[in-house]
Design a protein around this motif. Structure first.
Motif, mmCIF file in Angstrom:
data_model
loop_
_atom_site.group_PDB
_atom_site.id
_atom_site.type_symbol
_atom_site.label_atom_id
_atom_site.label_comp_id
_atom_site.label_asym_id
_atom_site.label_seq_id
_atom_site.Cartn_x
_atom_site.Cartn_y
_atom_site.Cartn_z
ATOM 1 N N ALA A 45 0.837 -1.206 0.000
ATOM 2 C CA ALA A 45 0.000 0.000 0.000
ATOM 3 C C ALA A 45 0.869 1.252 0.000
ATOM 4 C CB ALA A 45 -0.923 -0.013 1.210
ATOM 5 N N PHE A 46 1.923 1.250 0.818
ATOM 6 C CA PHE A 46 2.847 2.388 0.860
ATOM 7 C C PHE A 46 3.437 2.665 -0.521
ATOM 8 C CE2 PHE A 46 7.558 2.820 0.917
ATOM 9 C CZ PHE A 46 7.632 4.197 1.087
ATOM 10 N N LEU A 47 3.952 1.636 -1.173
ATOM 11 C CA LEU A 47 4.572 1.811 -2.482
ATOM 12 C C LEU A 47 3.555 2.285 -3.516
ATOM 13 C CD1 LEU A 47 6.799 -1.402 -2.551
ATOM 14 C CD2 LEU A 47 7.629 0.959 -2.465
ATOM 15 N N THR A 48 2.372 1.684 -3.494
ATOM 16 C CA THR A 48 1.332 2.042 -4.457
ATOM 17 C C THR A 48 0.930 3.500 -4.315
ATOM 18 O OG1 THR A 48 0.464 -0.223 -4.526
ATOM 19 C CG2 THR A 48 -1.036 1.547 -5.171
ATOM 20 N N LEU A 49 0.666 3.933 -3.099
ATOM 21 C CA LEU A 49 0.229 5.311 -2.872
ATOM 22 C C LEU A 49 1.333 6.305 -3.203
ATOM 23 C CD1 LEU A 49 -1.656 4.583 0.446
ATOM 24 C CD2 LEU A 49 -2.731 5.446 -1.647
ATOM 25 N N GLN A 50 2.563 5.992 -2.805
ATOM 26 C CA GLN A 50 3.664 6.915 -3.083
ATOM 27 C C GLN A 50 3.894 7.054 -4.588
ATOM 28 O OE1 GLN A 50 7.935 6.036 -2.131
ATOM 29 N NE2 GLN A 50 7.651 7.645 -0.597
ATOM 30 N N ALA A 51 3.859 5.929 -5.299
ATOM 31 C CA ALA A 51 4.075 5.974 -6.748
ATOM 32 C C ALA A 51 2.932 6.680 -7.464
ATOM 33 C CB ALA A 51 4.242 4.559 -7.293
ATOM 34 N N ALA A 52 1.699 6.472 -6.988
ATOM 35 C CA ALA A 52 0.548 7.147 -7.600
ATOM 36 C C ALA A 52 0.614 8.649 -7.364
ATOM 37 C CB ALA A 52 -0.748 6.572 -7.039
ATOM 38 N N LEU A 53 0.938 9.056 -6.143
ATOM 39 C CA LEU A 53 1.022 10.482 -5.829
ATOM 40 C C LEU A 53 2.120 11.163 -6.636
ATOM 41 C CD1 LEU A 53 0.475 10.309 -1.977
ATOM 42 C CD2 LEU A 53 -0.982 11.548 -3.610
ATOM 43 N N ALA A 54 3.164 10.427 -6.970
ATOM 44 C CA ALA A 54 4.263 10.999 -7.742
ATOM 45 C C ALA A 54 3.841 11.392 -9.152
ATOM 46 C CB ALA A 54 5.426 10.008 -7.809
ATOM 47 N N THR A 55 2.710 10.871 -9.624
ATOM 48 C CA THR A 55 2.226 11.214 -10.964
ATOM 49 C C THR A 55 1.389 12.491 -10.966
ATOM 50 O OG1 THR A 55 0.122 9.980 -10.872
ATOM 51 C CG2 THR A 55 2.107 8.736 -11.474
ATOM 52 N N LEU A 56 1.056 13.005 -9.780
ATOM 53 C CA LEU A 56 0.173 14.167 -9.671
ATOM 54 C C LEU A 56 0.960 15.443 -9.405
ATOM 55 C CD1 LEU A 56 -2.672 12.645 -7.438
ATOM 56 C CD2 LEU A 56 -2.708 12.973 -9.922
ATOM 57 N N GLY A 57 0.437 16.548 -9.912
ATOM 58 C CA GLY A 57 1.022 17.846 -9.632
ATOM 59 C C GLY A 57 0.429 18.444 -8.368
ATOM 60 N N PRO A 58 1.002 19.543 -7.856
ATOM 61 C CA PRO A 58 0.552 20.126 -6.591
ATOM 62 C C PRO A 58 -0.880 20.640 -6.602
ATOM 63 C CG PRO A 58 2.168 21.546 -7.697
ATOM 64 C CD PRO A 58 2.170 20.241 -8.417
ATOM 65 N N GLU A 59 -1.408 20.950 -7.765
ATOM 66 C CA GLU A 59 -2.775 21.475 -7.846
ATOM 67 C C GLU A 59 -3.788 20.433 -8.319
ATOM 68 O OE1 GLU A 59 -3.315 24.463 -6.647
ATOM 69 O OE2 GLU A 59 -1.155 24.684 -6.338
ATOM 70 N N ASP A 60 -3.338 19.226 -8.570
ATOM 71 C CA ASP A 60 -4.212 18.208 -9.150
ATOM 72 C C ASP A 60 -5.247 17.692 -8.156
ATOM 73 O OD1 ASP A 60 -3.007 18.372 -11.586
ATOM 74 O OD2 ASP A 60 -1.804 16.555 -11.390
ATOM 75 N N TRP A 61 -6.350 17.243 -8.721
ATOM 76 C CA TRP A 61 -7.439 16.600 -7.963
ATOM 77 C C TRP A 61 -7.085 15.136 -7.770
ATOM 78 C CZ3 TRP A 61 -10.491 12.381 -8.833
ATOM 79 C CH2 TRP A 61 -11.731 12.295 -8.201
ATOM 80 N N GLY A 62 -7.439 14.584 -6.612
ATOM 81 C CA GLY A 62 -7.166 13.167 -6.403
ATOM 82 C C GLY A 62 -8.005 12.551 -5.309
ATOM 83 N N ARG A 63 -8.209 11.238 -5.431
ATOM 84 C CA ARG A 63 -8.906 10.444 -4.423
ATOM 85 C C ARG A 63 -8.074 9.190 -4.173
ATOM 86 N NH1 ARG A 63 -11.295 14.552 -4.092
ATOM 87 N NH2 ARG A 63 -13.548 14.944 -4.189
ATOM 88 N N MET A 64 -7.563 9.043 -2.954
ATOM 89 C CA MET A 64 -6.751 7.896 -2.573
ATOM 90 C C MET A 64 -7.506 7.087 -1.518
ATOM 91 S SD MET A 64 -3.920 8.415 -4.362
ATOM 92 C CE MET A 64 -4.059 9.675 -5.645
ATOM 93 N N ILE A 65 -7.683 5.804 -1.778
ATOM 94 C CA ILE A 65 -8.445 4.931 -0.883
ATOM 95 C C ILE A 65 -7.596 3.722 -0.517
ATOM 96 C CG2 ILE A 65 -10.472 3.443 -0.659
ATOM 97 C CD1 ILE A 65 -11.912 5.287 -2.632
ATOM 98 N N GLY A 66 -7.510 3.438 0.764
ATOM 99 C CA GLY A 66 -6.876 2.214 1.230
ATOM 100 C C GLY A 66 -7.939 1.248 1.692
#
Length: 261
Positions: A121-142
């Protein structure tokens, strides 16, 4: 919520990624996100299974990825982002549940559980967040579990990993609080999935009962004594991904037929 030709299109143009997306809860969430217009990368180790389920929907995209292997996660998510855009929706769902009495737990069992359920989960979330910019919209669910909010006997490693996953989501919700990204945990009870079927078989063998009796035993872990259906978890996930849930952040959504904790 926009409608087009009778189909929900709230996530049109967004890229979603669901680990463990080939079966059970992960597949249910992936299908629902695809129906809502998202391009959905489904990951898992069994590529033939992923390809099979992806044939049923043009917006499901299979990706072989092992969440317990760091290069596999980082390279896999980077390639998915190149193909379909930044990961706006990430569902860290992949996990294992192997019951074992505490006295018999080996360090290998403990590490295997933590590597998959927590490190993954740590790796998945960190890698996914790395694709987003500081102003981007996002929804992260564990996808945690009722084991994340209470103790489960004969499942100490699993319980610890699911408690820790909730900690990750709560910590991220604070760290990214000024952003347009939310972080929440789903805590299902016992769901009628292949994992429960396998566990029911193991319990039946170990305790000398029928598989029907073992399923009833597992269902007793839910407050209403009934196994949950996958769509109950899917509905909660889709809501968390919606604009209506924009102020829901750092929460644990319990789905177990009654008050758990």
């Amino acid at each position: 919520m926009a409608m087009k030709d009778g189909n929900m299109t709230e996530h049109q143009g967004r890229h979603a990624l669901v680990t463990g997306g080939g079966t059970g809860i992960g597949l249910g969430i992936a299908r629902a996100l695809a129906e809502a217009g998202a391009e959905v990368t489904i990951t898992g180790r069994n590529i033939s299974r992923l390809e099979e389920v992806a044939e049923a929907h043009p917006r499901l995209h299979p990706l072989q990825m092992d969440v317990s292997d760091e290069p596999s996660v980082r390279q896999g998510i980077a390639s998915a982002a190149r193909a379909h855009g930044p990961v706006a929706i990430c569902v860290a769902n992949a996990g294992i549940a192997e019951p074992m009495p505490f006295a018999r737990i080996t360090l290998d069992h403990w590490r295997k559980t933590m590597t998959t359920n927590l490190d993954g989960a740590f790796l998945t979330l960190q890698a996914a967040l790395a694709t987003l910019g500081p102003e981007d919209w996002g929804r992260m669910i564990g996808v945690s579990s009722i084991a994340g909010v209470r103790g489960l006997e004969n499942a100490i490693a699993y319980t610890a990993s699911k408690h820790a996953l909730i900690g990750i989501m709560r910590g991220l919700s604070e760290e990214y609080r000024p952003s347009n990204i939310t972080f929440n945990a789903l805590c299902p009870g016992y769901v009628d999935t292949p994992i429960v079927a396998r566990n029911a078989h193991d319990i039946a063998t170990r305790l000398g009962m029928t598989e029907a009796e073992a399923r009833a035993y597992l269902a007793g872990g839910n407050r209403h004594k009934t196994l949950l259906d996958t769509d109950e978890i899917t509905g909660a996930a889709i809501w968390l991904c919606s604009d209506s849930a924009r102020s829901v952040n750092g929460q644990t959504i319990q789905i177990a037929g009654g008050q758990v904790a």
